[in-house]
Design a protein around this motif. Sequence first.
Motif, PDB file in Angstrom:
ATOM      1  N   SER A  52       1.533  -8.174  -4.717  1.00  0.00           N
ATOM      2  CA  SER A  52       2.323  -9.056  -4.251  1.00  0.00           C
ATOM      3  C   SER A  52       3.888  -8.235  -4.527  1.00  0.00           C
ATOM      4  O   SER A  52       3.832  -7.714  -5.539  1.00  0.00           O
ATOM      5  CB  SER A  52       2.138 -10.353  -5.043  1.00  0.00           C
ATOM      6  OG  SER A  52       1.065 -11.026  -4.834  1.00  0.00           O
ATOM      7  N   GLY A  53       4.691  -8.609  -3.549  1.00  0.00           N
ATOM      8  CA  GLY A  53       6.050  -8.087  -3.950  1.00  0.00           C
ATOM      9  C   GLY A  53       6.835  -7.956  -2.799  1.00  0.00           C
ATOM     10  O   GLY A  53       6.476  -8.390  -1.650  1.00  0.00           O
ATOM     11  N   ASN A  54       7.864  -7.470  -2.777  1.00  0.00           N
ATOM     12  CA  ASN A  54       8.861  -7.426  -1.598  1.00  0.00           C
ATOM     13  C   ASN A  54       8.691  -5.824  -0.926  1.00  0.00           C
ATOM     14  O   ASN A  54       8.907  -4.910  -1.850  1.00  0.00           O
ATOM     15  CB  ASN A  54      10.507  -7.459  -2.098  1.00  0.00           C
ATOM     16  CG  ASN A  54      10.751  -8.685  -2.626  1.00  0.00           C
ATOM     17  OD1 ASN A  54      10.410  -9.554  -1.825  1.00  0.00           O
ATOM     18  ND2 ASN A  54      11.579  -8.974  -3.366  1.00  0.00           N
ATOM     19  N   TYR A  55       8.432  -5.727   0.164  1.00  0.00           N
ATOM     20  CA  TYR A  55       8.045  -4.608   0.901  1.00  0.00           C
ATOM     21  C   TYR A  55       9.277  -4.277   1.708  1.00  0.00           C
ATOM     22  O   TYR A  55       9.813  -5.006   2.554  1.00  0.00           O
ATOM     23  CB  TYR A  55       6.921  -4.521   1.699  1.00  0.00           C
ATOM     24  CG  TYR A  55       5.580  -4.662   1.018  1.00  0.00           C
ATOM     25  CD1 TYR A  55       4.760  -3.373   0.584  1.00  0.00           C
ATOM     26  CD2 TYR A  55       5.228  -5.857   0.024  1.00  0.00           C
ATOM     27  CE1 TYR A  55       3.643  -3.468  -0.220  1.00  0.00           C
ATOM     28  CE2 TYR A  55       4.027  -5.547  -0.518  1.00  0.00           C
ATOM     29  CZ  TYR A  55       3.177  -4.338  -0.686  1.00  0.00           C
ATOM     30  OH  TYR A  55       2.134  -4.723  -1.563  1.00  0.00           O
ATOM     31  N   TYR A  56       9.657  -2.921   1.865  1.00  0.00           N
ATOM     32  CA  TYR A  56      10.770  -2.659   2.822  1.00  0.00           C
ATOM     33  C   TYR A  56      10.605  -0.828   3.145  1.00  0.00           C
ATOM     34  O   TYR A  56       9.749  -0.385   2.432  1.00  0.00           O
ATOM     35  CB  TYR A  56      12.213  -2.849   2.229  1.00  0.00           C
ATOM     36  CG  TYR A  56      12.470  -2.094   1.143  1.00  0.00           C
ATOM     37  CD1 TYR A  56      13.214  -0.628   0.992  1.00  0.00           C
ATOM     38  CD2 TYR A  56      12.279  -2.690  -0.220  1.00  0.00           C
ATOM     39  CE1 TYR A  56      13.397  -0.049  -0.185  1.00  0.00           C
ATOM     40  CE2 TYR A  56      12.812  -1.971  -1.234  1.00  0.00           C
ATOM     41  CZ  TYR A  56      13.057  -0.598  -1.331  1.00  0.00           C
ATOM     42  OH  TYR A  56      13.294  -0.179  -2.457  1.00  0.00           O
ATOM     43  N   ASP A  89      -0.151 -13.188   7.330  1.00  0.00           N
ATOM     44  CA  ASP A  89       0.798 -14.083   6.845  1.00  0.00           C
ATOM     45  C   ASP A  89       1.619 -13.419   5.575  1.00  0.00           C
ATOM     46  O   ASP A  89       0.856 -12.803   4.976  1.00  0.00           O
ATOM     47  CB  ASP A  89       0.087 -15.493   6.485  1.00  0.00           C
ATOM     48  CG  ASP A  89      -0.445 -16.263   7.801  1.00  0.00           C
ATOM     49  OD1 ASP A  89       0.236 -16.526   8.901  1.00  0.00           O
ATOM     50  OD2 ASP A  89      -1.589 -16.292   7.854  1.00  0.00           O
ATOM     51  N   PRO A  90       2.742 -14.159   5.278  1.00  0.00           N
ATOM     52  CA  PRO A  90       3.476 -13.675   4.205  1.00  0.00           C
ATOM     53  C   PRO A  90       2.800 -13.984   2.959  1.00  0.00           C
ATOM     54  O   PRO A  90       2.893 -13.436   1.893  1.00  0.00           O
ATOM     55  CB  PRO A  90       4.820 -14.057   4.317  1.00  0.00           C
ATOM     56  CG  PRO A  90       4.875 -15.323   5.346  1.00  0.00           C
ATOM     57  CD  PRO A  90       3.541 -14.915   6.213  1.00  0.00           C
ATOM     58  N   ARG A  91       1.891 -15.157   3.044  1.00  0.00           N
ATOM     59  CA  ARG A  91       1.214 -15.587   1.870  1.00  0.00           C
ATOM     60  C   ARG A  91      -0.281 -15.612   1.981  1.00  0.00           C
ATOM     61  O   ARG A  91      -0.703 -16.598   3.242  1.00  0.00           O
ATOM     62  CB  ARG A  91       1.618 -17.142   1.688  1.00  0.00           C
ATOM     63  CG  ARG A  91       1.092 -17.694   0.104  1.00  0.00           C
ATOM     64  CD  ARG A  91       1.365 -18.961  -0.217  1.00  0.00           C
ATOM     65  NE  ARG A  91       3.199 -18.614  -0.705  1.00  0.00           N
ATOM     66  CZ  ARG A  91       3.449 -18.580  -1.910  1.00  0.00           C
ATOM     67  NH1 ARG A  91       2.629 -18.322  -2.971  1.00  0.00           N
ATOM     68  NH2 ARG A  91       4.783 -18.386  -2.254  1.00  0.00           N
ATOM     69  N   ILE A  92      -1.110 -14.925   1.560  1.00  0.00           N
ATOM     70  CA  ILE A  92      -2.760 -14.715   1.724  1.00  0.00           C
ATOM     71  C   ILE A  92      -3.210 -15.078   0.633  1.00  0.00           C
ATOM     72  O   ILE A  92      -2.710 -14.722  -0.494  1.00  0.00           O
ATOM     73  CB  ILE A  92      -2.659 -13.288   2.614  1.00  0.00           C
ATOM     74  CG1 ILE A  92      -2.344 -12.066   1.480  1.00  0.00           C
ATOM     75  CG2 ILE A  92      -2.125 -13.280   3.670  1.00  0.00           C
ATOM     76  CD1 ILE A  92      -2.977 -10.774   1.997  1.00  0.00           C
ATOM     77  N   PHE A  93      -4.597 -15.047   0.514  1.00  0.00           N
ATOM     78  CA  PHE A  93      -5.516 -15.196  -0.469  1.00  0.00           C
ATOM     79  C   PHE A  93      -5.909 -13.683  -0.667  1.00  0.00           C
ATOM     80  O   PHE A  93      -5.741 -13.032  -0.148  1.00  0.00           O
ATOM     81  CB  PHE A  93      -6.793 -15.953   0.027  1.00  0.00           C
ATOM     82  CG  PHE A  93      -6.555 -17.442   0.118  1.00  0.00           C
ATOM     83  CD1 PHE A  93      -6.300 -18.134  -1.278  1.00  0.00           C
ATOM     84  CD2 PHE A  93      -6.981 -18.184   1.281  1.00  0.00           C
ATOM     85  CE1 PHE A  93      -6.120 -19.528  -0.889  1.00  0.00           C
ATOM     86  CE2 PHE A  93      -6.743 -19.381   1.362  1.00  0.00           C
ATOM     87  CZ  PHE A  93      -6.459 -20.119   0.411  1.00  0.00           C
ATOM     88  N   VAL A 127      10.642  -7.866   2.740  1.00  0.00           N
ATOM     89  CA  VAL A 127       9.848  -8.724   3.284  1.00  0.00           C
ATOM     90  C   VAL A 127       8.726  -9.281   2.068  1.00  0.00           C
ATOM     91  O   VAL A 127       8.198  -8.246   1.756  1.00  0.00           O
ATOM     92  CB  VAL A 127       8.801  -8.426   4.639  1.00  0.00           C
ATOM     93  CG1 VAL A 127       7.560  -9.481   4.998  1.00  0.00           C
ATOM     94  CG2 VAL A 127       9.473  -8.319   5.990  1.00  0.00           C
ATOM     95  N   GLU A 128       8.785 -10.453   2.081  1.00  0.00           N
ATOM     96  CA  GLU A 128       7.929 -10.800   0.654  1.00  0.00           C
ATOM     97  C   GLU A 128       6.458 -10.935   0.816  1.00  0.00           C
ATOM     98  O   GLU A 128       6.291 -11.952   2.130  1.00  0.00           O
ATOM     99  CB  GLU A 128       8.462 -12.018  -0.017  1.00  0.00           C
ATOM    100  CG  GLU A 128       7.976 -12.416  -1.266  1.00  0.00           C
ATOM    101  CD  GLU A 128       8.749 -13.504  -1.946  1.00  0.00           C
ATOM    102  OE1 GLU A 128       8.190 -13.931  -3.180  1.00  0.00           O
ATOM    103  OE2 GLU A 128       9.794 -14.066  -1.529  1.00  0.00           O
ATOM    104  N   ILE A 129       5.706 -10.469   0.260  1.00  0.00           N
ATOM    105  CA  ILE A 129       4.391 -10.645   0.360  1.00  0.00           C
ATOM    106  C   ILE A 129       3.494 -11.460  -0.772  1.00  0.00           C
ATOM    107  O   ILE A 129       3.725 -10.716  -1.919  1.00  0.00           O
ATOM    108  CB  ILE A 129       3.598  -9.486   0.775  1.00  0.00           C
ATOM    109  CG1 ILE A 129       4.038  -8.832   2.083  1.00  0.00           C
ATOM    110  CG2 ILE A 129       1.915  -9.868   1.031  1.00  0.00           C
ATOM    111  CD1 ILE A 129       3.700  -9.614   3.335  1.00  0.00           C
TER     112      ILE A 129
END
Length: 422
Positions: free
Chosen positions: A87-91, A37-41, A111-113
């Motif tokens: 964490s950050g924006n990946y491309y 998911d874009p937001r993970i632990f 894509v923001e993670i």
Amino acid sequence: MNAVISLLVLSTLPLLVVPVATSVDSVKAAVEIVSGDPRIFSGESVRLKCSVSDVRSTWDYLWFRGSEKLPQQGEHLLLWRAHVKQSGNYYCQGVRDSAVGDIYTSKSLPVEINVDGGWAILQVPPTLSLVGDTLVVTCRVRGTSQLREVILYKEGIEVMRQKGLNPHFTLTNVTVADQGMYSCRASWDIERRTRSVISVDTLLQVVEVLSEPVLEIVTVGDLIPANMMRLNCHHQYNAPAPKPPVHYYFFRNNLKLGMATSENHDLVKRTPGQYTCKIRVPVLGLVRWSQPKSFGQVTELQMTKPPVHPRDPWTRAPVISSPSDPSLPPASEPTAALLPPHQSTATPTVIQTTEAGTPSSGPPSSQPAPRTVPSTAQSLNKTTLPETDDITEQSGDTPEDDGDVSGDMSGDMSGDGPKRFW
């Protein structure tokens, strides 16, 4: 002899060419999340994939986090047991060899993670939500705790509360007003004590399928004749693919200029007046009007009151005639009815909270709680009367097309609201 020398010179020219890197803007790269998911632990994993629109060539891949170039170069990028600092924006970007050097694609959209070191995460849909959709948001808690209560907040104000193990909240028939920052709080009992954790705020975006258009008048350009000007009708169209076609209409002083077109622009004579544009999606029953825009010296006669353009295709009321003077045209007056608000039965609750951070053996037992007040939902049903302005085409215009012109101002509304085909 001269011919032999010329051949030798030509044969050595390719060796003198210095390879250079070129960019091909027509070839696009795209990033998608294939697992996770874009937001993970922190400690969880997520896998990204890079794809290039040109499938006829063999591409290598470059990965970036923000402005930092990553060492990975494969089609997939795996964040294994991710840390908060990842964490950050990946491309990504595609690259391949050629006789003149490396060729690069345009960079993909990011894509923001988000890697969360806390104890709770509110998961929302990763894509934009449309007006009228039903959304499910989930309050995830680290570990396998048996939840006792879960609360959903918007801008720090409680909107939903539910008991038991169900961490999912359902938002039905969402509107633009539902957009905002959401968070959740989860509580459970352990060792005769109540533990309570809260997530960080997460943005929930809700957009209209068809936004209100903005009319632009352009008078200078290479393709614009001296006595002409270009009308551009800008808008956002957020329907999922395959998108039904859009019809565009342009008006001067409430008179339609020509027939409907599939292009969002039109060339017209430079004539002073008030201009508007209308966009219509017949399949979905959607119609939106722009605000009027003046060009040149507009006379008082030309500045007639524009017709009432409905912003949403709700139910239209019948025409009401004026009883005082039968010669007058029917009245046109928008009305609105306000339904009584529905008060939430939720009661203020004091909850032990914990400070968010990197988890240890167990969550802390104290944390400031957001404001907890009963939520109030208001529903506004608008009823717009049909417009009575005379929509007469200008001299020389073609007859009304596809049965839409005669009722442009009032006949596009569906009594059942917007039609949904997805």
